[in-house]
Design a protein around this motif. Structure first.
Motif, short mmCIF file in Angstrom:
data_model
loop_
_atom_site.label_atom_id
_atom_site.label_comp_id
_atom_site.label_asym_id
_atom_site.label_seq_id
_atom_site.Cartn_x
_atom_site.Cartn_y
_atom_site.Cartn_z
N ASN A 126 10.90 7.61 18.19
CA ASN A 126 11.27 6.47 19.03
C ASN A 126 11.26 5.17 18.23
O ASN A 126 12.09 4.30 18.47
N LYS A 127 10.32 5.03 17.31
CA LYS A 127 10.26 3.83 16.48
C LYS A 127 11.50 3.74 15.61
O LYS A 127 12.09 2.67 15.47
N ILE A 128 11.90 4.85 15.03
CA ILE A 128 13.11 4.87 14.19
C ILE A 128 14.33 4.54 15.02
O ILE A 128 15.17 3.73 14.61
N LYS A 129 14.44 5.12 16.21
CA LYS A 129 15.58 4.85 17.08
C LYS A 129 15.61 3.38 17.50
O LYS A 129 16.68 2.77 17.59
N ARG A 130 14.46 2.81 17.74
CA ARG A 130 14.38 1.40 18.10
C ARG A 130 14.84 0.53 16.93
O ARG A 130 15.56 -0.44 17.11
N GLN A 131 14.45 0.90 15.71
CA GLN A 131 14.86 0.16 14.52
C GLN A 131 16.37 0.26 14.31
O GLN A 131 17.01 -0.71 13.90
N LYS A 183 18.62 0.66 16.69
CA LYS A 183 19.24 -0.21 17.70
C LYS A 183 19.17 -1.67 17.27
O LYS A 183 20.13 -2.42 17.42
N MET A 210 6.95 10.11 19.12
CA MET A 210 6.59 8.73 19.02
C MET A 210 7.18 8.09 17.77
O MET A 210 7.76 7.03 17.83
N PHE A 211 7.07 8.76 16.65
CA PHE A 211 7.63 8.25 15.40
C PHE A 211 9.15 8.16 15.49
O PHE A 211 9.74 7.22 15.01
N ASN A 246 20.94 9.87 16.49
CA ASN A 246 19.98 8.78 16.65
C ASN A 246 20.33 7.83 17.78
O ASN A 246 19.54 6.96 18.11
#
Length: 83
Positions: free
Chosen positions: A4-9, A11, A1-2, A52
């Motif tokens: 995914n947040k980093i990967k979203r940031q 992107k 979960m954490f 990432n």
């Protein structure tokens, strides 16, 4: 979960840089467009090598930058000083 947040940031960061590039091109800010393109390439390569970015996203961004690179093919610093 954490992760995914980093990967979203990541992107968001890459897409912001690409949007800056688009804006600079639309407004004919050639120097800024060149720098924005370099930064976008650097971000994409760095995060792809770190794992990432998925292959699919990497290829999508490469395609987008390829299109902008083609638009910028005649950009060079000599052009900026022509009257």
């Amino acid at each position: 979960m954490f992760g995914n947040k980093i990967k979203r940031q990541i992107k968001i960061q890459i897409e912001t840089q690409i949007n800056d590039l688009k804006l600079y091109l639309e407004n004919n800010y050639k120097d800024l467009a060149i720098e924005a393109r370099k930064e976008a390439i650097s971000l994409i390569e760095e995060h792809y090598k770190k794992g990432n970015l998925k292959e699919k996203d990497y290829m999508k961004y490469q395609k987008i930058l390829g299109e902008y690179t083609e638009l910028m093919k005649d950009y060079n610093h000599q052009q900026f000083y022509r009257t």
